[in-house]
Write an enzyme that holds these catalytic residues in place. Structure first.
Site, PDB file in Angstrom:
ATOM      1  N   ASP A   1      63.760   4.554 -11.351  1.00 27.90           N
ATOM      2  CA  ASP A   1      64.182   2.983 -11.470  1.00 27.90           C
ATOM      3  C   ASP A   1      63.482   1.976 -10.783  1.00 27.90           C
ATOM      4  O   ASP A   1      63.512   0.740 -11.484  1.00 27.90           O
ATOM      5  CB  ASP A   1      65.720   2.367 -10.683  1.00 27.90           C
ATOM      6  CG  ASP A   1      67.022   3.620 -11.618  1.00 27.90           C
ATOM      7  OD1 ASP A   1      66.237   3.477 -12.950  1.00 27.90           O
ATOM      8  OD2 ASP A   1      67.663   4.310 -11.196  1.00 27.90           O
TER       9      ASP A   1
ATOM     10  N   ARG B   1      82.619   3.372 -12.855  1.00 23.72           N
ATOM     11  CA  ARG B   1      82.218   4.907 -12.008  1.00 23.72           C
ATOM     12  C   ARG B   1      81.720   5.113 -10.565  1.00 23.72           C
ATOM     13  O   ARG B   1      80.864   3.817 -10.123  1.00 23.72           O
ATOM     14  CB  ARG B   1      81.793   5.645 -13.209  1.00 23.72           C
ATOM     15  CG  ARG B   1      80.214   5.561 -13.338  1.00 23.72           C
ATOM     16  CD  ARG B   1      79.570   6.646 -13.571  1.00 23.72           C
ATOM     17  NE  ARG B   1      78.201   5.371 -13.821  1.00 23.72           N
ATOM     18  CZ  ARG B   1      77.016   6.214 -14.483  1.00 23.72           C
ATOM     19  NH1 ARG B   1      77.005   7.400 -14.605  1.00 23.72           N
ATOM     20  NH2 ARG B   1      75.823   5.181 -14.544  1.00 23.72           N
TER      21      ARG B   1
HETATM   22  N1  LIG Z   1      57.409  13.065  -3.896  1.00 24.35           N
HETATM   23  C1  LIG Z   1      57.373  11.895  -4.669  1.00 24.35           C
HETATM   24  N2  LIG Z   1      56.064  11.023  -4.399  1.00 24.35           N
HETATM   25  C2  LIG Z   1      55.267  10.032  -4.151  1.00 24.35           C
HETATM   26  N3  LIG Z   1      55.995   9.738  -5.283  1.00 24.35           N
HETATM   27  C3  LIG Z   1      56.984  10.288  -5.412  1.00 24.35           C
HETATM   28  C4  LIG Z   1      57.947  11.547  -5.214  1.00 24.35           C
HETATM   29  N4  LIG Z   1      58.256  11.115  -6.854  1.00 24.35           N
HETATM   30  C5  LIG Z   1      59.075  10.049  -6.780  1.00 24.35           C
HETATM   31  N5  LIG Z   1      57.543   9.422  -6.569  1.00 24.35           N
HETATM   32  C6  LIG Z   1      57.486   8.868  -7.626  1.00 24.35           C
HETATM   33  O1  LIG Z   1      58.136   7.698  -7.962  1.00 24.35           O
HETATM   34  C7  LIG Z   1      58.456   7.819  -9.271  1.00 24.35           C
HETATM   35  C8  LIG Z   1      59.135   8.297 -10.675  1.00 24.35           C
HETATM   36  O2  LIG Z   1      59.820   9.418  -9.955  1.00 24.35           O
HETATM   37  P1  LIG Z   1      60.235  10.833 -11.278  1.00 24.35           P
HETATM   38  O3  LIG Z   1      59.394  11.069 -12.172  1.00 24.35           O
HETATM   39  O4  LIG Z   1      60.858  11.317 -10.141  1.00 24.35           O
HETATM   40  O5  LIG Z   1      61.218   9.448 -11.782  1.00 24.35           O
HETATM   41  P2  LIG Z   1      62.494  10.091 -12.284  1.00 24.35           P
HETATM   42  O6  LIG Z   1      62.900  11.282 -12.780  1.00 24.35           O
HETATM   43  O7  LIG Z   1      62.776   9.420 -13.552  1.00 24.35           O
HETATM   44  O8  LIG Z   1      63.619   9.645 -11.456  1.00 24.35           O
HETATM   45  P3  LIG Z   1      65.257   8.989 -11.126  1.00 24.35           P
HETATM   46  O9  LIG Z   1      66.218  10.227 -10.523  1.00 24.35           O
HETATM   47  O10 LIG Z   1      65.571   8.011 -10.065  1.00 24.35           O
HETATM   48  O11 LIG Z   1      66.178   8.609 -13.080  1.00 24.35           O
HETATM   49  C9  LIG Z   1      56.770   8.880  -9.953  1.00 24.35           C
HETATM   50  O12 LIG Z   1      56.091   9.211 -10.625  1.00 24.35           O
HETATM   51  C10 LIG Z   1      55.900   8.550  -8.606  1.00 24.35           C
HETATM   52  O13 LIG Z   1      54.706   7.712  -8.806  1.00 24.35           O
END
Ligand SMILES: Nc1ncnc2c1ncn2[C@@H]1O[C@H](COP(=O)(O)OP(=O)(O)OP(=O)(O)O)[C@@H](O)[C@H]1O
Ligand SMILES: [Mg+2]
Length: 309
Positions: free
Chosen positions: A254, A90
């Site tokens: 990731d 994709r």
């Molecule tokens: N705005 C932010 N500021 C600082 N650290 C962040 C921020 N957003 C994400 N992180 C860091 O990255 C980690 C993973 O982010 P998130 O929870 O958004 O993962 P996800 O939802 O699995 O993301 P993905 O879209 O990659 O699947 C968070 O636990 C944090 O440590």
């Protein structure tokens, strides 16, 4: 040095670009196009390389886009193994609307795969000598929901550590039946599995219940800009996010997984690995579009956060 194997069953070519305004009907003219090999397991492999490591990468690859993906991966210092499938890989597309700073992400469901196309992956995992097998991303259509559960069993039987980052039914199967080393749902994914909303204070205990059930030794629930919670049977750690300028959160999850696994493979404690995962996630948020993290940023953020703990 422990060996890491990343698994991408539904990889993608990630294309990102900028547009001043995204409009319907009219053409939306874009600029600053960037393209990267993407999809969960591939992002994890890219971040491990960025951090100075290496890994093996197994992925499903079909069609002309599969050939392009393989060409894009070639320069990386990793051991690649593409498993040929009929349907094309994709292409995911993200547009950053510069007038609002909003990001629009279009993510196709991807190829339909057959049991016969998946069977060689199981065989390869069975004979793998990896110490960590990191599976990340959605399952392709056609792959049974318990695919990751079956892979986790094979990995556990071999005495290695299975790490999973996925959502929906495959996550639900894994949390109900699996014996993983580490699983990393985001808060939204964990809530969808539980069928209820959680306050940040409730996340630790809810995750710990699954560590105690034996589903995983560690459960890391990431809370985006609010940080993350790590639970094991006897410990709950909650850390705020490391404050950084926010550009694009694409790939933060990731990067978090890659940072944690890389740190563990270096022999660090689970606490340091958790902090290093946060540093990798935050460093990815600092970069634009589908670009992931930079090594110097990750190391600087880790040192800064460790000094603050
Ligand atoms: N705005 C932010 N500021 C600082 N650290 C962040 C921020 N957003 C994400 N992180 C860091 O990255 C980690 C993973 O982010 P998130 O929870 O958004 O993962 P996800 O939802 O699995 O993301 P993905 O879209 O990659 O699947 C968070 O636990 C944090 O440590
Ligand atoms: Mg995620």
């Amino acid at each position: 040095m422990p060996k890491i194997l990343c698994l991408a069953l539904n990889p993608a070519i990630d294309i990102s670009s900028d547009a001043e305004v995204v409009r319907h009907t009219h053409k939306t003219r874009t600029h600053n196009q960037q393209q990267f090999p993407g999809g969960g397991g591939i992002n994890v492999a890219r971040v491990i390389v960025t951090l100075g490591g290496t890994c093996e990468l197994m992925f499903l690859s079909g069609g002309a886009t599969g050939e392009l993906l393989e060409a894009m991966l070639k320069p990386l210092p990793i051991v690649e193994r593409a498993f040929t499938i009929h349907d094309p890989v994709r292409v995911a597309f993200a547009v950053h609307e510069t007038s609002t700073n909003l990001e629009y992400r279009f993510v196709p469901e991807g190829p339909l795969v057959s049991d016969a196309e998946l069977a060689p992956v199981f065989e390869a995992i069975e004979t793998s000598e990896a110490d960590y097998v990191v599976a990340s991303g959605s399952l392709p259509r056609g792959a049974p929901d318990d695919t990751y559960v079956r892979l986790a069993e094979i990995v556990a039987k071999a005495g290695a550590r299975f790490v999973l980052d996925t959502s929906g039914a495959p996550l639900a199967e894994a949390l109900s039946k699996s014996k993983m080393f580490l699983v990393k749902p985001s808060l939204g994914e964990f809530e969808a599995f539980l069928g209820r909303k959680l306050s940040h204070d409730e996340v630790g205990a809810a995750a710990q219940a699954y560590a105690r059930s034996g589903a995983a030794r560690y459960i890391a629930v990431t809370l985006g800009g609010d940080g993350a919670v790590l639970a094991s049977a006897d410990q709950i750690i909650r850390l705020p996010a490391i404050e950084v300028p926010v550009n694009s959160a694409t790939g933060a999850g990731d990067s978090f997984v890659a940072g944690m696994v890389w740190s563990l493979a270096q022999g660090n404690t689970i606490e340091d690995a958790f902090l290093f995962g946060q540093a990798a996630g935050a460093a990815t948020v600092m970069t634009a579009g589908t670009e992931l993290c930079r090594r110097q940023d990750v190391n600087d953020l880790f040192e800064r956060a460790r000094a603050a703990v």
